[in-house]
Each structure stands twice: as structure tokens, then as C-alpha cells.
Design a protein around this motif. Structure first.
Motif, short mmCIF file in Angstrom:
data_model
loop_
_atom_site.label_atom_id
_atom_site.label_comp_id
_atom_site.label_asym_id
_atom_site.label_seq_id
_atom_site.Cartn_x
_atom_site.Cartn_y
_atom_site.Cartn_z
N VAL A 23 50.02 -73.94 9.69
CA VAL A 23 51.17 -73.86 10.59
C VAL A 23 51.81 -75.23 10.71
O VAL A 23 51.14 -76.26 10.60
N ASN A 31 53.47 -68.36 15.34
CA ASN A 31 52.14 -67.99 14.84
C ASN A 31 51.00 -68.30 15.79
O ASN A 31 49.92 -67.73 15.66
N VAL A 32 51.23 -69.20 16.74
CA VAL A 32 50.16 -69.59 17.66
C VAL A 32 50.49 -69.18 19.09
O VAL A 32 49.79 -68.39 19.72
N VAL A 41 42.98 -73.10 16.48
CA VAL A 41 43.79 -74.08 15.75
C VAL A 41 42.89 -75.24 15.35
O VAL A 41 42.26 -75.87 16.21
N ALA A 72 44.25 -71.01 12.39
CA ALA A 72 45.42 -71.77 11.95
C ALA A 72 45.02 -73.21 11.70
O ALA A 72 44.21 -73.78 12.42
#
Length: 240
Positions: A23, A31-32, A41, A72
Motif C-alpha cells: 500500500v 485498503n487500510v 500493516v 498490508a
């Protein structure tokens, strides 16, 4: 950016196939922050050995949690604004986001068993903002026991100990007692902590472990936590 470079001897740096998504600042929100599932993450840097060792572990574990969470990857060298926004000061750092908010944080390299434990907790939902800390038992199972068995050291977990001091004795339990063939001949002992954030935490654990070592006549002791290990002789620190 600080690199938390303490990694075990058997950590691999091989590049593995991955379902983890990369990302950027442009895709982080979608996306997060807007994800319907928890997102782990991984803030990492290609210049950091601990990052290079941890990312393959993340990639290997991630597929087992498909449908439960999202993984991610954020390269802090390229995405400095994201790292600054979430106060990422050391790599690798794992931050669990849920409902657009950072909930759990793990800083530094972690053994595969600990990463799995973090993923299980993240998949179950996080209710508080905190530094993540595994249970002592999970930490021992994932990190210390494999090391002791690899070194072929004999040990006893939760070994009974009688502490003498003041007007009366009291009973305690040593997290891990390393001994020779006879359990009554201790070689060293481990005092394990879920979380060590600074020198004050280390010193408190040292005081506790030193009491056990004196009672058992062990020549040394170890304070161990997911963030590191501190090794002491009974007459002074000899390694870190």
C-alpha cells in the motif's frame, strides 16, 4: 528510522510468494482505513535486516488468515508520510488497524509463533489501543523453548523456589530453570516478561530474577521479553 536489528540465528531472508498487498499513500485510505476486516500493516525497510527477515514470515503466515484479516506492507523509505502520521519510529513495526483506527502495535522482529499469536488476536477483534504483548506462555513456546531444545539444554518450567528474606520465607516459581542432568544443579534461569518498555522494567525484572538465582545458587540469570534478552552473572552483567 531506527532498525530493530536483533534477530534469531535461524531467521530467513528468502523472498517468498505472498498474498500481502503493498500500500502507498494513494491507496492507504481505501485498503487500510476503509477495510471491513482488521488490517495488519507491516512497516518495513529494505535497508533493515530485521525487516528483511520478518517480511517473509508475514507472507508465509498471511494466507492461513484469509477471510479473517488483511495484510498490508508499507515501505517507510518510500512512504514517509504514512510512517510519520502513525508515529512509526522503528522498523519493523506491525500495527493492527480496525475500523480505520490503529489498535495494536508490535515493534521489532518477532518469531513466527509470536506473529501467529498476534494474527489470531487481530482476527478476533481488538478493543483497545496498546502495545501488543503475548502471554508469557506463548512467548516461551514460540521463542525460548525452541532455543533451549536447539541448544540441547535441560530445563524445567515453573520450577518451585523458596525465597528467604525478612522474618519469613515465601514460595515462588521460576519461569524456566536450566539445569544439568540433576535438576538440583541449576546452570541459569529465565525470568520472562510480556512487555519491557524501558530500563525501569528491566531493573524490576532483574531484582526478581536475582532473588531466585540467589535462592537456587544459580551462577547466572536471564531476563527475557519479546523485545530482547538481558543476561547477568550473579556478580555483574556479562552480556546483553
Amino acid at each position: 528510522m531506527l532498525c530493530m536489528a536483533a534477530i534469531p540465528h535461524n531467521a530467513t531472508e528468502a523472498v517468498l510468494a505472498s498474498t500481502a498487498m503493498v500500500v502507498t499513500e494513494a491507496t492507504f485510505g481505501r485498503n487500510v482505513l476503509a477495510a471491513s476486516l482488521p488490517v495488519v500493516v507491516v512497516f518495513h525497510s529494505g535497508s533493515c535486516a530485521a525487516s528483511r527477515a520478518l517480511v517473509p514470515i508475514i507472507r508465509r503466515i498471511g494466507p492461513a488468515f484469509g477471510g479473517q484479516l488483511v495484510v498490508a506492507l508499507v515501505d517507510v523509505d518510500a512512504e514517509t508520510m504514512i510512517a510519520d502520521q502513525y508515529n512509526v519510529q522503528a522498523v519493523p513495526s506491525l500495527v493492527v488497524f480496525q475500523d480505520g483506527e490503529p489498535k495494536l502495535r508490535l515493534i521489532g522482529f518477532a518469531a513466527e509463533g509470536l506473529v501467529q499469536e498476534l494474527f489470531r488476536e487481530a482476527a478476533g477483534g481488538c478493543s483497545t489501543h496498546m502495545f501488543w504483548r503475548p502471554t508469557e506462555e506463548a512467548f516461551e513456546d514460540a521463542v525460548l523453548v525452541p532455543l533451549l531444545e536447539d541448544w540441547r539444554w535441560q530445563y524445567t518450567r515453573q520450577a518451585a523456589c523458596v525465597l528467604h528474606g525478612g522474618r519469613r520465607s515465601r514460595r515462588g516459581r521460576v519461569d524456566i530453570l536450566v539445569h544439568s542432568a540433576e535438576p538440583d544443579r541449576p546452570l541459569t534461569l529465565f525470568e520472562n516478561k510480556r512487555l519491557v518498555l524501558g530500563q525501569r522494567d528491566v531493573q524490576a525484572a532483574v531484582s526478581q530474577a536475582e532473588g531466585y538465582a540467589e535462592a537456587l545458587q544459580a551462577p547466572s540469570f536471564v531476563v527475557a521479553a519479546p523485545s530482547g534478552m538481558w543476561v547477568y552473572a550473579m556478580h555483574g552483567r556479562f552480556a546483553a
